[in-house]
Scaffold this motif. Structure first.
Motif, PDB file in Angstrom:
ATOM      1  N   LEU A  64     118.920 -33.077  13.772  1.00 56.22           N
ATOM      2  CA  LEU A  64     118.164 -32.701  12.579  1.00 56.22           C
ATOM      3  C   LEU A  64     119.082 -32.624  11.370  1.00 56.22           C
ATOM      4  N   VAL A  65     118.553 -33.056  10.232  1.00 57.03           N
ATOM      5  CA  VAL A  65     119.292 -32.992   8.973  1.00 57.03           C
ATOM      6  C   VAL A  65     118.602 -31.990   8.057  1.00 57.03           C
ATOM      7  N   ILE A  66     119.372 -30.998   7.563  1.00 54.83           N
ATOM      8  CA  ILE A  66     118.849 -29.955   6.684  1.00 54.83           C
ATOM      9  C   ILE A  66     118.826 -30.457   5.241  1.00 54.83           C
ATOM     10  N   ASP A  67     117.790 -30.114   4.519  1.00 55.17           N
ATOM     11  CA  ASP A  67     117.652 -30.502   3.115  1.00 55.17           C
ATOM     12  C   ASP A  67     118.877 -30.029   2.317  1.00 55.17           C
ATOM     13  N   ASP A  68     119.437 -30.904   1.504  1.00 57.36           N
ATOM     14  CA  ASP A  68     120.622 -30.563   0.709  1.00 57.36           C
ATOM     15  C   ASP A  68     120.353 -29.431  -0.277  1.00 57.36           C
ATOM     16  N   ASP A  69     119.107 -29.273  -0.691  1.00 62.22           N
ATOM     17  CA  ASP A  69     118.768 -28.242  -1.671  1.00 62.22           C
ATOM     18  C   ASP A  69     118.432 -26.899  -1.042  1.00 62.22           C
ATOM     19  N   ALA A  70     118.445 -26.817   0.293  1.00 57.38           N
ATOM     20  CA  ALA A  70     118.073 -25.573   0.978  1.00 57.38           C
ATOM     21  C   ALA A  70     119.041 -24.454   0.614  1.00 57.38           C
ATOM     22  N   SER A  71     118.488 -23.312   0.231  1.00 61.82           N
ATOM     23  CA  SER A  71     119.335 -22.174  -0.140  1.00 61.82           C
ATOM     24  C   SER A  71     118.637 -20.867   0.188  1.00 61.82           C
ATOM     25  N   TRP A  72     119.407 -19.790   0.146  1.00 61.79           N
ATOM     26  CA  TRP A  72     118.874 -18.449   0.371  1.00 61.79           C
ATOM     27  C   TRP A  72     118.381 -17.876  -0.947  1.00 61.79           C
ATOM     28  N   SER A  73     117.609 -16.815  -0.863  1.00 64.35           N
ATOM     29  CA  SER A  73     117.043 -16.223  -2.072  1.00 64.35           C
ATOM     30  C   SER A  73     118.112 -15.651  -2.997  1.00 64.35           C
ATOM     31  N   ASP A  74     119.329 -15.414  -2.474  1.00 70.26           N
ATOM     32  CA  ASP A  74     120.430 -14.936  -3.316  1.00 70.26           C
ATOM     33  C   ASP A  74     121.236 -16.087  -3.916  1.00 70.26           C
ATOM     34  N   LYS A  76     122.855 -18.549  -2.281  1.00 65.12           N
ATOM     35  CA  LYS A  76     123.846 -19.144  -1.378  1.00 65.12           C
ATOM     36  C   LYS A  76     123.231 -20.338  -0.648  1.00 65.12           C
ATOM     37  N   LYS A  77     124.047 -21.344  -0.368  1.00 68.47           N
ATOM     38  CA  LYS A  77     123.568 -22.549   0.320  1.00 68.47           C
ATOM     39  C   LYS A  77     123.271 -22.255   1.785  1.00 68.47           C
ATOM     40  N   LEU A  78     122.176 -22.788   2.288  1.00 67.62           N
ATOM     41  CA  LEU A  78     121.820 -22.653   3.700  1.00 67.62           C
ATOM     42  C   LEU A  78     122.378 -23.857   4.450  1.00 67.62           C
ATOM     43  N   PHE A 129     109.669 -29.860  22.850  1.00 67.14           N
ATOM     44  CA  PHE A 129     110.803 -29.137  22.277  1.00 67.14           C
ATOM     45  C   PHE A 129     110.721 -28.927  20.762  1.00 67.14           C
ATOM     46  N   PRO A 130     110.282 -29.920  19.960  1.00 70.36           N
ATOM     47  CA  PRO A 130     110.239 -29.699  18.508  1.00 70.36           C
ATOM     48  C   PRO A 130     109.487 -28.445  18.079  1.00 70.36           C
ATOM     49  N   HIS A 131     108.528 -27.985  18.894  1.00 70.09           N
ATOM     50  CA  HIS A 131     107.804 -26.765  18.540  1.00 70.09           C
ATOM     51  C   HIS A 131     108.725 -25.544  18.546  1.00 70.09           C
ATOM     52  N   ALA A 132     109.815 -25.608  19.318  1.00 68.93           N
ATOM     53  CA  ALA A 132     110.769 -24.497  19.357  1.00 68.93           C
ATOM     54  C   ALA A 132     111.579 -24.408  18.073  1.00 68.93           C
ATOM     55  N   LEU A 133     111.558 -25.462  17.262  1.00 66.51           N
ATOM     56  CA  LEU A 133     112.368 -25.517  16.047  1.00 66.51           C
ATOM     57  C   LEU A 133     111.688 -24.845  14.857  1.00 66.51           C
ATOM     58  N   THR A 134     110.616 -24.110  15.117  1.00 64.41           N
ATOM     59  CA  THR A 134     109.920 -23.389  14.047  1.00 64.41           C
ATOM     60  C   THR A 134     110.461 -21.961  13.889  1.00 64.41           C
ATOM     61  N   PHE A 135     111.468 -21.576  14.681  1.00 63.50           N
ATOM     62  CA  PHE A 135     112.018 -20.221  14.592  1.00 63.50           C
ATOM     63  C   PHE A 135     112.647 -19.992  13.214  1.00 63.50           C
ATOM     64  N   SER A 136     112.569 -18.750  12.718  1.00 63.05           N
ATOM     65  CA  SER A 136     113.094 -18.412  11.394  1.00 63.05           C
ATOM     66  C   SER A 136     114.621 -18.371  11.413  1.00 63.05           C
ATOM     67  N   ILE A 137     115.234 -18.982  10.396  1.00 64.15           N
ATOM     68  CA  ILE A 137     116.692 -18.991  10.278  1.00 64.15           C
ATOM     69  C   ILE A 137     117.148 -17.741   9.528  1.00 64.15           C
ATOM     70  N   LEU A 138     118.236 -17.117  10.014  1.00 66.05           N
ATOM     71  CA  LEU A 138     118.782 -15.909   9.404  1.00 66.05           C
ATOM     72  C   LEU A 138     120.121 -16.214   8.721  1.00 66.05           C
ATOM     73  N   PRO A 139     120.482 -15.466   7.667  1.00 65.78           N
ATOM     74  CA  PRO A 139     121.703 -15.744   6.895  1.00 65.78           C
ATOM     75  C   PRO A 139     122.976 -15.186   7.530  1.00 65.78           C
ATOM     76  N   VAL A 161     117.315 -11.009   2.948  1.00 70.17           N
ATOM     77  CA  VAL A 161     117.563 -12.217   2.160  1.00 70.17           C
ATOM     78  C   VAL A 161     117.030 -13.370   2.980  1.00 70.17           C
ATOM     79  N   GLY A 162     116.043 -14.079   2.461  1.00 67.56           N
ATOM     80  CA  GLY A 162     115.427 -15.162   3.209  1.00 67.56           C
ATOM     81  C   GLY A 162     115.517 -16.485   2.478  1.00 67.56           C
ATOM     82  N   SER A 163     114.829 -17.483   3.022  1.00 72.88           N
ATOM     83  CA  SER A 163     114.822 -18.810   2.402  1.00 72.88           C
ATOM     84  C   SER A 163     113.401 -19.308   2.177  1.00 72.88           C
TER      85      SER A 163
END
Length: 272
Positions: A64-74, A76-78, A129-139, A161-163
């Protein structure tokens, strides 16, 4: 602009997705955090933090490739390190995450290819398996130095602090019509990487029982509500429109085809 207020049943004791169990908590978590994948309004999987997913020829390797613009609410880059950090928390018994969540990652290896690429290696092919990838990411930059056994009690659980598209503004407790109520106030996350929400503020009104929820609808304290059952839905005032939504829940049986008994197709069909 504007504010949208939604009522639901169940207390809001935590905003950490590892421990969210009530409908109110799950609603908050969906607005505050993002997963690599998510469910769209039709109930189908779609991209979220990830903008690309590929399956290797072995049928067991997902990249999986994460979006380059993904960031946290503070701000910081995710990155992929946040994904691996979250999985470490899920797997760590001291964190006390849900047993079913821990079990879903048993035997699966994950590694960071680079800052925005994560590879998952399964012990065997598994189409769901892709359904398991819906878990929330933590900082990691917020919780990385917190002892695993202290994650649940950390201040992060009430001021995370979330995304996701929204962030916590404040929360308060009150008593309305002798029913305990808590209101969680959310405001638009200006650092959200996806399409910005058109509603500036979101309120989650949590009630201890169905009576409080129905009273909130009758008094028009809220714009909408999550109704837990058809029985409660019959008491909803006529001025509201009712809509049935998929819950993405089910009952499944997994059969071990290496078992001497279950190797038989006839037996498996009989069990079905």
């Amino acid at each position: 602009g504007g504010t949208f207020a939604e009522a639901s049943i169940g207390p809001i004791k935590t905003l950490n997705p590892l421990y969210a169990t009530t409908e109110s908590e799950r609603t908050a978590v969906r607005l505050l955090f993002s997963g690599l994948l998510s469910y769209d309004k039709t109930g189908h999987l779609s991209y979220d933090l990830a903008n690309n997913i590929t399956l290797g020829r072995d049928g067991k390797t997902y990249t999986l490739v994460i979006d380059d613009d993904a960031s946290w609410s503070d701000g910081k880059k995710l990155t992929s390190s946040d994904v691996l950090f979250t999985l470490d928390l899920i797997r760590n018994p001291s964190v006390r995450a849900g047993q079913s969540l821990r079990n879903s990652w048993e035997g699966i290896k994950a590694k960071a290819i680079d800052e925005t690429t994560v590879e998952f290696k399964l012990p065997a092919s598994y189409a769901a398996f892709p359904h398991a990838l819906t878990f929330s990411i933590l900082p990691k930059h917020i919780l990385g130095n917190v002892e695993a056994s202290q994650i649940r009690e950390n201040i992060f659980s009430v001021s995370p602090v979330g995304s996701g598209p929204y962030q916590v503004k404040l929360s308060r407790n009150s008593v309305v019509a002798q029913n305990e109520k808590k209101i969680l106030y959310l405001s638009k996350n200006d650092n959200y990487y996806g399409q910005k929400p058109k509603v500036s503020r979101f309120e989650i009104h949590s009630y201890s029982d169905a009576n409080g929820l129905i009273n909130a609808l009758e008094s028009r304290d809220v714009n909408a509500a999550v109704i837990p059952s058809s029985e409660v839905a019959t008491n909803v005032p006529s001025l509201y429109t009712k809509k049935l939504l998929p819950t993405n829940n089910g009952v499944f049986v997994t059969l071990n085809t290496t078992s001497s008994i279950l190797r038989s197709k006839v037996v498996r069909q009989a069990l079905q």
